[in-house]
Enzyme design. Structure first.
Site, PDB file in Angstrom:
ATOM      1  N   SER A  82       1.148  -7.833   9.512  1.00  9.19           N
ATOM      2  CA  SER A  82       2.490  -7.298   9.726  1.00  9.19           C
ATOM      3  C   SER A  82       3.531  -8.368   9.440  1.00  9.19           C
ATOM      4  O   SER A  82       3.348  -9.542   9.792  1.00  9.19           O
ATOM      5  CB  SER A  82       2.646  -6.804  11.161  1.00  9.19           C
ATOM      6  OG  SER A  82       3.983  -6.469  11.441  1.00  9.19           O
ATOM      7  N   SER A 133       7.136  10.474  -2.864  1.00  2.00           N
ATOM      8  CA  SER A 133       6.691   9.421  -1.955  1.00  2.00           C
ATOM      9  C   SER A 133       6.197  10.033  -0.654  1.00  2.00           C
ATOM     10  O   SER A 133       6.478  11.193  -0.344  1.00  2.00           O
ATOM     11  CB  SER A 133       7.831   8.441  -1.668  1.00  2.00           C
ATOM     12  OG  SER A 133       8.886   9.093  -0.991  1.00  2.00           O
ATOM     13  N   GLY A 160       0.801  -1.217   0.000  1.00  2.28           N
ATOM     14  CA  GLY A 160       0.000   0.000   0.000  1.00  2.28           C
ATOM     15  C   GLY A 160       0.833   1.266   0.000  1.00  2.28           C
ATOM     16  O   GLY A 160       0.295   2.363  -0.148  1.00  2.28           O
ATOM     17  N   GLY A 161       2.152   1.146   0.161  1.00  3.88           N
ATOM     18  CA  GLY A 161       3.018   2.324   0.220  1.00  3.88           C
ATOM     19  C   GLY A 161       3.320   2.898  -1.152  1.00  3.88           C
ATOM     20  O   GLY A 161       2.816   2.431  -2.174  1.00  3.88           O
ATOM     21  N   LYS A 164      20.891   4.937   2.204  1.00  3.88           N
ATOM     22  CA  LYS A 164      21.193   5.223   3.613  1.00  3.88           C
ATOM     23  C   LYS A 164      21.818   4.022   4.320  1.00  3.88           C
ATOM     24  O   LYS A 164      22.312   4.141   5.443  1.00  3.88           O
ATOM     25  CB  LYS A 164      19.930   5.685   4.341  1.00  3.88           C
ATOM     26  CG  LYS A 164      19.425   7.039   3.877  1.00  3.88           C
ATOM     27  CD  LYS A 164      18.143   7.430   4.574  1.00  3.88           C
ATOM     28  CE  LYS A 164      17.715   8.842   4.170  1.00  3.88           C
ATOM     29  NZ  LYS A 164      17.465   8.979   2.715  1.00  3.88           N
ATOM     30  N   LEU A 184      11.177  10.840  -5.168  1.00  9.60           N
ATOM     31  CA  LEU A 184      10.371  12.055  -5.285  1.00  9.60           C
ATOM     32  C   LEU A 184       8.888  11.719  -5.236  1.00  9.60           C
ATOM     33  O   LEU A 184       8.429  10.819  -5.921  1.00  9.60           O
ATOM     34  CB  LEU A 184      10.675  12.769  -6.598  1.00  9.60           C
ATOM     35  CG  LEU A 184      12.002  13.512  -6.671  1.00  9.60           C
ATOM     36  CD1 LEU A 184      12.283  13.947  -8.096  1.00  9.60           C
ATOM     37  CD2 LEU A 184      11.997  14.721  -5.761  1.00  9.60           C
TER      38      LEU A 184
END
Length: 626
Positions: free
Chosen positions: A350, A459, A299-300, A418, A457
């Site tokens: 989850s 998000s 869903g992200g 990162k 970009l």
């Protein structure tokens, strides 16, 4: 009302036929009159008498030709070149049949008469048919010059797209633009007029012309220009205070879709300084066809785009798995509308829940897994490090173990730049995820790979939506540090890289995108303010808030230990995995599990022990640049 409209249409048709008949009647005598140098000599009068003798036949045949060439079916308010061709064809038929008919009836006429008659008839019918459009154009130009409040507009590009856009802006009653000038680099167009608007200069005159014509809005109509050219023009336009809009792409012109509605506001990704990544998705997506595919975190921002692109390539079944029900519902409804034939399963749960994730794998037996479920916000994870470990590291481990147990063919992890020399727990957790993938690949028949890319970009939670919201609210725009830089990519680019990794996976790779030059966040803020029509520090202020916990001035894509291997796509590379003691790492994962369950305050120190490139103290004062 319908009856009224029918009567009105019949009345207009009657007047049109009447005027055509009058023009046909006068064209013959006028041709003779011109042929005899504007004098009615006795011979000329004889020819005119012959023409009038044949007139009933000529009227009947010519009006029939007009019907055949659909001259009574056109909407003359929008008369075009095709209508003119029909007029020429109908008038040609009239001239030829009149000449043949008069010959058969032994009615004499000058040899030059048919040509002169054809020219005069064509001119008369054309002027009459196009008069409505000509008067409308004059009226719109007059209104454009007189009406107050219209936006002074500049069009960049005097090609086909620019012409089509200009025509719509001039003809439409629903836009509020007055096109004052056009800019084009073609020397052959300089000083010329396009639909009455001067091509006043080249791209390098944009700033001068914007001030000279008091331009409010610049519209870029160059759909076939390359990325570097468009970027240079956008850079020049951003030096003005004008709002910018751009025509999206060449396909809009090919499909005949060039219109005001297709113009979009210039997005900040237009200024990123590199060409979009082309992974030729259609040629590599056969491997998902007929397969059961699971997307965790579906869903992200990244997960939902993965679902969209996978759904286009006919998977046997697509499973969306996410903890946040609202996002799952949105993408579920979208895919149902766009792909009603798709076997779609939407599940809430989850990846931290061992029983739940194992149950999903046991029930649906996914052949391909895209693991996008993760906590990603750096400052939030600094304050809740145990949650980063539970969700990112242990969630990945449990999902990978389920993939191994139920014989999933491929497992693709979504990672981040990162993870390289991390200075925050979020980045360190993603590095641990990469290590999990490397370890699992060595002991499993499943092909485990990771995909590493920079900031995405648009998000959820990214800097661009934040800047736009701050500008809409009148500022200030907040930037953490004047020298902070980041790599950026669009959501479709990020997803295309993930899908490419899935196609090329052999197991154990870390795929890395060459994202060009990093971008200063301050430059993004300045450009976005200018492109929104404001002046930085005058209309919209910029405030520096200082680096946040765990944040560094730059991001890297490779650690010094990693090599770089090229792929078939020159912008996609493979980083060589770093060796580590995998048996020891498995024990350390169990220790992390225990510490995170207790919400232990020393979790970061434990992560530093496992990830030697993780240094907490480096983040706040680091001043290095790429």
């Amino acid at each position: 009302m319908l009856k009224y409209k029918s009567k009105k249409m019949l009345y207009r048709l009657f007047l049109l036929v009447l005027m055509d008949g009058l023009i046909i009647t006068l064209s013959g005598p006028l041709a003779i009159y011109i042929r005899y140098n504007l004098f009615f000599e006795p011979g000329a009068i004889t020819f005119i008498e012959h023409i009038f003798q044949y007139l009933p036949f000529n009227l009947l045949i010519t009006l029939g030709a007009f019907v055949g060439f659909r001259l009574y079916q056109g909407i003359w308010k929008y008369a075009s070149a095709s209508d003119l061709v029909n007029i020429i064809g109908a008038c040609g038929v009239s001239a030829v049949t009149q000449a043949l008919g008069m010959k058969l009836l032994h009615l004499s006429f000058p040899r030059s008469y048919p040509i002169m008659y054809f020219v005069i008839l064509t001119a008369g019918i054309s002027v009459f048919r196009f008069m409505y459009r000509i008067l409308g154009f004059i009226q719109s130009r007059r209104e454009g010059m007189l009406k107050a409040g219209k936006k002074h507009t500049m069009i960049v590009g005097a090609g086909e797209a620019g012409y089509t856009l200009l025509k719509e802006l001039q003809n439409s009653r629903f836009v509020n633009q007055n096109v004052c000038c056009i800019v084009d680099d073609d020397p052959g167009k300089q000083g010329k007029y396009l639909r009455g608007v001067l091509v006043a200069g080249t791209r390098y005159d944009i700033c001068r012309l914007a001030e000279e014509y008091d331009i409010d809005e610049i519209m870029i109509a160059m759909p076939s220009a390359d990325h570097a050219t468009v970027q240079e023009i956008l850079d020049l336009c951003s030096q003005t205070s004008c709002k910018l809009k751009v025509l999206p792409g060449l396909y809009q012109l090919v499909n005949g879709e060039v219109s005001v509605s297709k113009l979009r506001n210039v997005e900040i990704e237009d200024l990123l300084g590199r060409e979009p990544v082309d992974t030729q998705i259609d040629s590599i997506m056969d491997y998902v066809s007929g397969k059961t595919v699971l997307v965790t975190g579906g869903g992200g921002s990244i997960g939902s785009e993965l679902c969209r692109q996978i759904a286009r390539h006919e998977p046997k079944r697509l499973i969306i798995f996410d903890i946040y029900e609202n996002n799952v519902y949105d993408i579920q409804q979208e895919l149902k509308r766009e792909h009603p034939e798709l076997d779609l399963v939407a599940l809430i749960g989850s990846v931290r829940n061992t029983h739940r994730i194992y149950n999903v794998f046991e029930t649906y037996r996914p052949e391909i897994v895209y693991h996008a479920a993760a906590h990603k916000h750096v400052p939030l994870m600094e304050d809740s490090p145990n949650e980063a470990i539970k969700n990112n590291v242990l969630g990945t481990y449990k999902t990978a173990q389920a993939a191994d147990r139920f014989r999933t063919s491929r497992f693709v992890l979504i990672s981040t730049d990162k993870a390289v020399n991390p200075t925050n727990i979020m980045g360190a957790s993603k590095r641990l995820c990469e290590m999990v993938i490397q370890m699992m690949n060595h002991q499993s028949a499943t092909e485990f790979v990771a995909v590493r890319f920079g900031n995405v970009l648009g998000s959820n939670g990214s800097v661009i939506p934040l800047f736009k919201k701050q500008i809409e609210e009148g500022g200030p725009v907040t930037v953490t540090h004047p020298d902070i830089i980041r790599y950026f990519m669009t959501i479709p680019e990020a997803v295309s890289l993930v899908l490419q990794a899935g196609a090329q996976a052999k197991g154990g790779e870390i795929f890395v995108l060459d994202m060009g030059k990093p971008v200063k966040i301050l430059d993004l803020a300045l450009n976005l303010i200018r492109l929104s029509g404001y002046k930085p520090y005058e209309d919209i202020d910029i405030k520096f808030t200082g680096l946040r916990p765990g944040e560094k001035l730059y991001e890297e894509l490779l650690m010094s230990e990693e090599g770089l291997q090229s792929t078939s796509n020159k912008l996609i590379h493979i980083g060589k995995p770093i060796e580590f003691d995998e048996e020891r790492f498995r024990q350390q994962l169990e220790e992390l599990d225990e510490l995170s369950r207790r919400d232990d305050s020393g979790i970061k120190e434990k992560v530093m022990e496992i990830v030697p490139t993780y240094h907490m103290e480096e983040s706040i004062t680091e001043e290095r640049r790429i």
